[in-house]
Write a protein that holds these residues in place. Structure first.
Motif, PDB file in Angstrom:
ATOM      1  N   MET A 210       0.541   3.702 -13.936  1.00  0.00           N
ATOM      2  CA  MET A 210       0.118   3.342 -12.579  1.00  0.00           C
ATOM      3  C   MET A 210      -0.388   1.907 -12.528  1.00  0.00           C
ATOM      4  SD  MET A 210       0.109   4.581  -9.596  1.00  0.00           S
ATOM      5  CE  MET A 210      -0.279   3.643  -8.119  1.00  0.00           C
ATOM      6  N   LEU A 211      -1.105   1.494 -13.551  1.00  0.00           N
ATOM      7  CA  LEU A 211      -1.572   0.099 -13.604  1.00  0.00           C
ATOM      8  C   LEU A 211      -0.396  -0.861 -13.680  1.00  0.00           C
ATOM      9  CD1 LEU A 211      -3.936  -1.914 -13.909  1.00  0.00           C
ATOM     10  CD2 LEU A 211      -3.719  -1.612 -16.383  1.00  0.00           C
ATOM     11  N   LEU A 212       0.626  -0.517 -14.459  1.00  0.00           N
ATOM     12  CA  LEU A 212       1.792  -1.390 -14.574  1.00  0.00           C
ATOM     13  C   LEU A 212       2.580  -1.424 -13.271  1.00  0.00           C
ATOM     14  CD1 LEU A 212       2.993  -0.463 -18.172  1.00  0.00           C
ATOM     15  CD2 LEU A 212       1.728  -2.491 -17.443  1.00  0.00           C
ATOM     16  N   VAL A 213       2.664  -0.278 -12.586  1.00  0.00           N
ATOM     17  CA  VAL A 213       3.320  -0.261 -11.275  1.00  0.00           C
ATOM     18  C   VAL A 213       2.560  -1.152 -10.292  1.00  0.00           C
ATOM     19  CG1 VAL A 213       3.826   1.198  -9.282  1.00  0.00           C
ATOM     20  CG2 VAL A 213       4.413   1.974 -11.572  1.00  0.00           C
TER      21      VAL A 213
ATOM     22  N   THR B 197       0.824  -1.212   0.000  1.00  0.00           N
ATOM     23  CA  THR B 197       0.000   0.000   0.000  1.00  0.00           C
ATOM     24  C   THR B 197       0.857   1.262   0.000  1.00  0.00           C
ATOM     25  OG1 THR B 197      -1.715  -1.206   1.222  1.00  0.00           O
ATOM     26  CG2 THR B 197      -1.855   1.204   1.201  1.00  0.00           C
ATOM     27  N   LEU B 198       1.875   1.287   0.850  1.00  0.00           N
ATOM     28  CA  LEU B 198       2.760   2.453   0.901  1.00  0.00           C
ATOM     29  C   LEU B 198       3.496   2.648  -0.424  1.00  0.00           C
ATOM     30  CD1 LEU B 198       4.262   2.060   4.500  1.00  0.00           C
ATOM     31  CD2 LEU B 198       2.490   3.664   3.740  1.00  0.00           C
ATOM     32  N   SER B 199       3.917   1.553  -1.034  1.00  0.00           N
ATOM     33  CA  SER B 199       4.613   1.646  -2.321  1.00  0.00           C
ATOM     34  C   SER B 199       3.698   2.230  -3.400  1.00  0.00           C
ATOM     35  CB  SER B 199       5.105   0.265  -2.753  1.00  0.00           C
ATOM     36  OG  SER B 199       6.016  -0.274  -1.820  1.00  0.00           O
ATOM     37  N   LEU B 200       2.429   1.843  -3.391  1.00  0.00           N
ATOM     38  CA  LEU B 200       1.491   2.379  -4.374  1.00  0.00           C
ATOM     39  C   LEU B 200       1.259   3.870  -4.175  1.00  0.00           C
ATOM     40  CD1 LEU B 200      -1.193  -0.460  -4.572  1.00  0.00           C
ATOM     41  CD2 LEU B 200       0.443   0.194  -6.321  1.00  0.00           C
ATOM     42  N   ILE B 201       1.165   4.305  -2.928  1.00  0.00           N
ATOM     43  CA  ILE B 201       0.974   5.733  -2.656  1.00  0.00           C
ATOM     44  C   ILE B 201       2.169   6.538  -3.151  1.00  0.00           C
ATOM     45  CG2 ILE B 201       0.733   7.448  -0.823  1.00  0.00           C
ATOM     46  CD1 ILE B 201      -0.838   5.349   0.772  1.00  0.00           C
ATOM     47  N   VAL B 202       3.359   6.087  -2.816  1.00  0.00           N
ATOM     48  CA  VAL B 202       4.563   6.787  -3.258  1.00  0.00           C
ATOM     49  C   VAL B 202       4.659   6.779  -4.784  1.00  0.00           C
ATOM     50  CG1 VAL B 202       7.079   6.750  -3.206  1.00  0.00           C
ATOM     51  CG2 VAL B 202       5.792   6.318  -1.113  1.00  0.00           C
ATOM     52  N   ALA B 203       4.338   5.645  -5.399  1.00  0.00           N
ATOM     53  CA  ALA B 203       4.421   5.552  -6.862  1.00  0.00           C
ATOM     54  C   ALA B 203       3.439   6.504  -7.529  1.00  0.00           C
ATOM     55  CB  ALA B 203       4.141   4.117  -7.303  1.00  0.00           C
ATOM     56  N   SER B 204       2.222   6.624  -6.987  1.00  0.00           N
ATOM     57  CA  SER B 204       1.246   7.533  -7.578  1.00  0.00           C
ATOM     58  C   SER B 204       1.713   8.981  -7.491  1.00  0.00           C
ATOM     59  CB  SER B 204      -0.110   7.364  -6.881  1.00  0.00           C
ATOM     60  OG  SER B 204      -0.048   7.794  -5.527  1.00  0.00           O
ATOM     61  N   LEU B 205       2.328   9.353  -6.365  1.00  0.00           N
ATOM     62  CA  LEU B 205       2.860  10.711  -6.221  1.00  0.00           C
ATOM     63  C   LEU B 205       3.977  10.983  -7.234  1.00  0.00           C
ATOM     64  CD1 LEU B 205       2.965  10.973  -2.320  1.00  0.00           C
ATOM     65  CD2 LEU B 205       1.522  12.335  -3.846  1.00  0.00           C
ATOM     66  N   VAL B 206       4.873  10.032  -7.375  1.00  0.00           N
ATOM     67  CA  VAL B 206       6.004  10.212  -8.301  1.00  0.00           C
ATOM     68  C   VAL B 206       5.512  10.290  -9.741  1.00  0.00           C
ATOM     69  CG1 VAL B 206       8.086   9.121  -9.215  1.00  0.00           C
ATOM     70  CG2 VAL B 206       7.660   9.117  -6.756  1.00  0.00           C
ATOM     71  N   ILE B 207       4.600   9.397 -10.125  1.00  0.00           N
ATOM     72  CA  ILE B 207       4.093   9.384 -11.507  1.00  0.00           C
ATOM     73  C   ILE B 207       3.378  10.690 -11.828  1.00  0.00           C
ATOM     74  CG2 ILE B 207       2.403   8.294 -13.031  1.00  0.00           C
ATOM     75  CD1 ILE B 207       3.065   5.644 -11.597  1.00  0.00           C
ATOM     76  N   PHE B 208       2.516  11.140 -10.918  1.00  0.00           N
ATOM     77  CA  PHE B 208       1.776  12.378 -11.169  1.00  0.00           C
ATOM     78  C   PHE B 208       2.728  13.568 -11.249  1.00  0.00           C
ATOM     79  CE2 PHE B 208      -0.695  16.100  -9.901  1.00  0.00           C
ATOM     80  CZ  PHE B 208      -1.796  15.983 -10.725  1.00  0.00           C
ATOM     81  N   ALA B 209       3.722  13.605 -10.357  1.00  0.00           N
ATOM     82  CA  ALA B 209       4.665  14.724 -10.359  1.00  0.00           C
ATOM     83  C   ALA B 209       5.493  14.748 -11.642  1.00  0.00           C
ATOM     84  CB  ALA B 209       5.572  14.647  -9.137  1.00  0.00           C
TER      85      ALA B 209
END
Length: 315
Positions: A287-290, A13-25
């Motif tokens: 995000m889906l691939l992550v 869960t934490l990895s997905l949150i961080v990944a979403s922030l990085v991808i959006f940024a």
């Protein structure tokens, strides 16, 4: 075991949150305006502003990030700027190409690597071992896109056994669809099989030096029996890691092969989204691939616990 699974779920869960922030940024920092790109150089500022409002690009970055992630949680990936259809529809269409391609390539890679790795470990230090290691080194060194073009030249242009590219769709039947995926799957599987075979050989050689293997040999087991019954199971942990990473790579990293064979998969969709400045498609697909990569990693961790009981009982 429950504590082990819950810990891994929290990490996921934490990895997905961080990944979403990085991808959006990262997507936000990409130069260029999708609305201006779509309307062309002669568009008026009023028309660009109206299109930006229609595409939902006028809000603050925080509001757009929350709207995007909230939609992902509801299964709403947004609407494509270019195709003007839901992104989920595009993903579903392309997933039925990329997922079977990745699964077929992984199956071929595993089917090749396991017997080759076992043979190299059993013949360690002999001519067979040296020959296999040389072949696997060549398989790693050869770029898969060059090997893909070589396969097209031999099997599509000269022998005419397969088509040079394209995908007929599953509605044409499982046979023609799978036949169109064979050459790209082989091109993807060759370097992955080489890596997996070398890892399996190294893990088996290390395991064969353990005391319990010598005890098994002292009880009358042959080297092959000790290798298959005892060494293979205990050498699976690094191999499972590589298999999990390979599936993630094959699903997310096949963009070059999909372009070589003109396959309408997720990799080609990302490439088209980048060239067309369709940012919502790029964000959602990446995000889906992550999510797929992190989920596969989670399943590999669970497989660790099943293979090695020490991980299940460790606090």
């Amino acid at each position: 075991m429950l504590h082990f699974v819950l810990t891994r779920l929290l990490s996921l869960t934490l990895s997905l949150i961080v990944a979403s922030l990085v991808i959006f940024a990262v997507i936000e920092l990409v130069p260029g305006d999708p609305a201006a790109f779509m309307l062309g150089l002669n568009a008026t500022p009023e028309a660009v502003a109206a299109l930006r409002a229609d595409l939902g690009l006028t809000g603050s970055p925080v509001a757009r990030y929350l709207d995007w992630t909230g939609g992902l949680l509801r299964g709403d990936f947004g609407q494509s700027y270019t195709y003007r259809v839901p992104v989920s529809e595009l993903i579903l269409q392309r997933l039925w190409v990329s997922l079977p391609l990745a699964a077929l390539a992984l199956a071929l890679s595993t089917a090749i690597a396991f017997p080759v790795g076992l043979l190299a470990a059993a013949r360690r230090g002999r001519a067979t071992d040296y020959g296999i290691m040389g072949a696997t080194q060549l398989g790693i060194a050869v770029p898969n896109f060059w090997f893909a073009m070589l396969l097209v030249l031999v099997f599509a242009v000269n022998l005419r056994w397969f088509s040079a590219g394209g995908f007929p769709g599953w509605e044409a039947g499982a046979g023609p669809a799978l036949k169109a995926l064979i050459l790209p799957a082989v091109a993807l599987a060759l370097p992955q099989a080489s890596i997996l075979a070398r890892v399996l050989r190294s893990a088996l050689i290390e395991t064969l030096g353990q005391d319990y293997i010598r005890s098994a040999r002292a009880k009358g087991l042959s080297q092959g029996q000790a290798l298959r019954r005892h060494a293979l199971r205990n050498a699976l942990i690094p191999v499972l890691t590589i298999i999990g990473l390979q599936f993630s790579f094959l699903l997310a990293g096949a963009i070059i092969i999909e372009n070589v064979f003109f396959l309408p998969g997720l990799g080609r969709l990302i490439f088209q989204g980048i060239t067309q400045r369709d940012l919502i498609v790029v964000e959602s697909v990446v995000m889906l691939l992550v999510f797929a990569v992190i989920t596969v990693t989670f399943l590999v961790d669970i497989a660790y616990a099943l293979v090695d009981p020490r991980l299940r009982h460790r606090r």
